[in-house]
Design a protein around this motif. Structure first.
Motif, PDB file in Angstrom:
ATOM      1  N   LEU A 151     126.390  52.515 -38.121  1.00 27.88           N
ATOM      2  CA  LEU A 151     127.214  53.540 -38.635  1.00 27.88           C
ATOM      3  C   LEU A 151     128.619  52.926 -38.333  1.00 27.88           C
ATOM      4  CD1 LEU A 151     125.285  56.552 -37.352  1.00 27.88           C
ATOM      5  CD2 LEU A 151     124.801  55.498 -39.427  1.00 27.88           C
TER       6      LEU A 151
ATOM      7  N   VAL B  75     125.424  51.747 -43.898  1.00 24.84           N
ATOM      8  CA  VAL B  75     124.361  53.006 -43.835  1.00 24.84           C
ATOM      9  C   VAL B  75     124.417  53.387 -45.401  1.00 24.84           C
ATOM     10  CG1 VAL B  75     126.117  54.860 -43.315  1.00 24.84           C
ATOM     11  CG2 VAL B  75     123.728  55.243 -43.060  1.00 24.84           C
TER      12      VAL B  75
ATOM     13  N   PRO C 166     119.978  52.118 -39.672  1.00 20.94           N
ATOM     14  CA  PRO C 166     121.309  51.788 -40.091  1.00 20.94           C
ATOM     15  C   PRO C 166     122.244  51.445 -38.748  1.00 20.94           C
ATOM     16  CG  PRO C 166     121.093  54.082 -40.223  1.00 20.94           C
ATOM     17  CD  PRO C 166     119.726  53.617 -39.766  1.00 20.94           C
TER      18      PRO C 166
ATOM     19  N   TYR D 238     121.327  60.187 -39.523  1.00 18.06           N
ATOM     20  CA  TYR D 238     121.736  59.519 -40.817  1.00 18.06           C
ATOM     21  C   TYR D 238     120.323  59.390 -41.894  1.00 18.06           C
ATOM     22  CZ  TYR D 238     119.085  56.453 -37.709  1.00 18.06           C
ATOM     23  OH  TYR D 238     118.088  56.165 -36.971  1.00 18.06           O
TER      24      TYR D 238
ATOM     25  N   THR E 258     118.732  51.134 -33.450  1.00 23.40           N
ATOM     26  CA  THR E 258     120.231  51.235 -33.994  1.00 23.40           C
ATOM     27  C   THR E 258     120.990  50.975 -32.896  1.00 23.40           C
ATOM     28  OG1 THR E 258     120.134  53.277 -34.177  1.00 23.40           O
ATOM     29  CG2 THR E 258     119.114  52.727 -36.160  1.00 23.40           C
TER      30      THR E 258
END
Ligand code: SF4
Length: 295
Positions: free
Chosen positions: A179, A211, A177, A28, A137
């Motif tokens: 997701l 995200v 982020p 990402y 994450t």
């Protein structure tokens, strides 16, 4: 990788990137975005080989002024502990300079290679201030290996955070982020927050559950979805189109959980407060003493 002579090293906000590009392979990665105008392949790391000389010059000049801008930041765009740092030691050389000149440091990484420089981080923290930031994450180790394939997993990063804490170095986690349809679950967020509580982190930065995707980053992300999560690319495309901000349907529920856990454990969770903390240098008296020493 390729080597360049940089013209300058510190941004107006005192940030520095010793490398451009990254080999950690996060699916990402925003730093891949076209807007950053990287003129080389993202994995073909640009090494600013004269960074230590430039940094020393910049810090020497700053010593004569004030304590303002005495915190130096690194890691916002590219990880300072990529594989190549092992032999190049560019980050280490810059930390030595920051330590020698009595400046503070805020450093962001996903890699346990940072432990190699624990001696310098401790020394910077004792003389001034050092904040280690790590991104977490994905609690599930298998999933983490897919999303962030070339760097140590979340469990190891948790161990690094604990070691920092044991050495008196404050830590901040970037929980970002998350997701949609992948790791935007209660189980994942609870797992990460539990690590943060156990590691005694000072704060957690979380902008929301989602995200951002833009040109350059989006294509790479979609390719990774095709490879690892069949059918998900179409789902993203249908639901989010070409939106920049992709917000999870679980945003409200998971942010409530995030704030509840942070408040319960006295973990700072205000983004503004945390950014102010990262910029703030401990009292100017110590800094002035340091300046006198270097005159
Ligand atoms: S560590 Fe950061 S810069 Fe490197 S690939 Fe991952 S998100 Fe991108």
């Amino acid at each position: 990788m390729h080597f360049v002579e940089a013209k300058g090293i510190l941004s107006p906000q005192n940030g520095m990137n010793l490398y451009r590009g990254c080999t950690h392979g996060c699916i990402y990665c925003d730093s891949r975005s076209k807007c950053y105008q990287m003129k080389h392949e993202f994995e073909d790391i640009e090494v600013k080989q004269n960074a230590p000389e430039l940094l020393e010059k910049a810090l020497r000049a700053k010593q004569k002024r004030s304590a303002k801008g005495a915190m130096i930041g690194t890691g916002a765009m590219c990880d300072p502990y990529m594989h190549c740092e092992q032999e190049l030691l560019l980050t280490r050389k810059c930390l030595e300079i920051i330590d020698r000149y009595g400046f503070g440091l805020s450093i962001l990484t996903k890699s346990d290679r940072i432990l190699r420089d624990l001696d310098l981080l401790k020394s910077i923290n004792q003389k001034a201030k050092c904040v280690v930031q790590m991104t977490l994450t994905t609690y599930d180790e298998q999933l983490c290996r897919i999303l962030e394939p070339n760097v140590c997993t979340t469990k190891r990063r948790f161990e690094v955070l604990k070691i920092m804490r044991e050495n008196g170095i404050p830590t901040i986690v970037w929980m970002s982020p998350l997701l949609p349809f992948i790791n935007d679950t209660r189980e994942n967020v609870e797992g990460i927050l539990n690590y943060c509580v156990r590691a005694g982190v000072y704060g957690i930065i979380c902008f929301g559950i989602g995200v951002t995707l833009r040109e350059g980053d989006r294509e790479y992300f979609y390719e990774a979805l095709c490879k690892n999560f069949p059918g998900l690319r179409e789902k993203y495309h249908q639901k989010y189109g070409y939106a920049y901000e992709i917000v999870s349907d679980n945003n409200r529920e998971l942010m409530r959980l995030f704030y509840d856990v942070c408040r319960k454990h006295n973990i700072v969770c205000s983004v503004e407060e945390l950014f102010a903390y990262l910029r703030q240098f401990p009292e100017d008296e110590a800094y002035e003493q340091m300046s006198l020493f270097f005159k």
